[in-house]
Design an enzyme around this catalytic site. Sequence first.
Site, PDB file in Angstrom:
ATOM      1  N   HIS A 185       0.810  -1.213   0.000  1.00 18.74           N
ATOM      2  CA  HIS A 185       0.000   0.000   0.000  1.00 18.74           C
ATOM      3  C   HIS A 185       0.851   1.275   0.000  1.00 18.74           C
ATOM      4  CE1 HIS A 185       0.287  -0.199   4.555  1.00 18.74           C
ATOM      5  NE2 HIS A 185       0.409   1.123   4.380  1.00 18.74           N
ATOM      6  N   ASP A 217       0.117  -7.600   1.394  1.00 16.25           N
ATOM      7  CA  ASP A 217       0.491  -6.191   1.559  1.00 16.25           C
ATOM      8  C   ASP A 217       2.006  -6.016   1.615  1.00 16.25           C
ATOM      9  OD1 ASP A 217      -0.005  -3.454   1.714  1.00 16.25           O
ATOM     10  OD2 ASP A 217       0.085  -3.467   3.893  1.00 16.25           O
ATOM     11  N   SER A 304       4.603   2.914   7.627  1.00 15.18           N
ATOM     12  CA  SER A 304       4.306   1.726   6.821  1.00 15.18           C
ATOM     13  C   SER A 304       5.526   1.254   6.055  1.00 15.18           C
ATOM     14  CB  SER A 304       3.191   2.033   5.818  1.00 15.18           C
ATOM     15  OG  SER A 304       1.940   1.930   6.402  1.00 15.18           O
TER      16      SER A 304
END
Length: 452
Positions: A185, A217, A304
């Site tokens: 992502h 992911d 992230s």
Amino acid sequence: MSEPKTPTETSPSPSSDPWAATSTPDPDATAPLWFGERTEQPRYPSSQPAPAPASWSTPGPAPAVTQAPPSPPAGRKRTWPGLVAVSVLSAALASGGTYAAVRAADDGGSSSATTSAASQNSSASASGSGTQSIRQVNPNAPDWTATAKAVTPSVVAISLQVQGGEAQGSGVVIDDAGHVLTNNHVVDGAEQGTLQVTLSDGRIYEATVAGTDPSTDLAVVTITNPPTELTPIALGDSSALAVGDPVMAVGNPLGLASTVTTGIVSALNRPVTTGDQSTQFGQQSDPVYTNAIQTNAAINPGNSGGALVNADGQLVGINSSIATAGSNSGNIGIGFAIPVNEAKAIADQLIEKGSATHAYLGVSLRDGEGKDGTATRAGALVAQVSPGTPAATAGLKDGDLIIGIKGVGVESMDSLIAHIRAEKVGNTVTLKVLRNGAAQDISVTLAAKPAS
């Protein structure tokens, strides 16, 4: 094995979909927050509506560095026996935002000592000739200064342009060839030629996407013409983690590069499920199922894809999401990381061929309960076994309640799916099954998931 239905589909039916989901996300539950950062920038005349973000739609973009991170809407809580279910209607991602649901189940050659509490080592066996790790003298009182010194050169900031704005996140250098492991992502929707990697010393390099795996992911990007003195991170063993172990998160929260925070492993094998109801570039996004490491180390938008390391500076997880208590709550000390053992297996495939193959069981599932003697157990209820699948070959039957895998409890379909996703094709796993009120073990050899 095909994927489950999206969390909005409320009617379970024994369809051909071997991972059909049957529960509805709770609109009032604790909300997860993916901790990347995206800043919308108007690039079109004000008289024309700006196009929708290329991916991961959300009520609003993540903030710029000088702003507080956005808060997703609150939702409704619901619990299962032995398990707290957490779901959400929206969340902010590094690539813009997502519809998400989170369900919580359950020595190299040594150099001179850097401090009195730890010594630093260079290990060629972990990832590459430049890999750095340290050895704590007292594991119960880690020298986090030494850990940070060893790890920060291996953690990078990732920035890119996406439709309608900018995005940023974090990544981890995993070899001398310039491969950087991050979240899918973070790089999803990157406009061609806009991806850049900034090293901890401030040098900026162009980069390209080597491969992505939306269902876990994870993604790998490759630095263009990487420097020779890259420092790959030392790889640890996520299966050796124990609840209470000290850990450090390293990343790029809110654009603040090389930020480190510390905490402990709060829990292991937390099934974290995220999915996107909207389509991306005309295609439906696959749900993400992860048997995550839960930590209380502070992580925020922009973290992230960053590193979760143990006290010795070894990578044990890739940070990917946090949970919030609802509107405006921010970080509440519940973060989730993808275990490094799973991440490495996927990264190897992405580097080799740009995509990853996953193991599958071949059943349609829903959450269920069953009698275990005088007790009631929650688990993954087999609604339908697809013919010719590993489950059928092993003798699983409709109505079986799977309550364990490889000696670890399973209390929901999300938990089972996450466990299966973490396995390699060809692995044999032992399932604990309740059938007609009696428990039995069934061994299943997992095969490669057929192409959709």
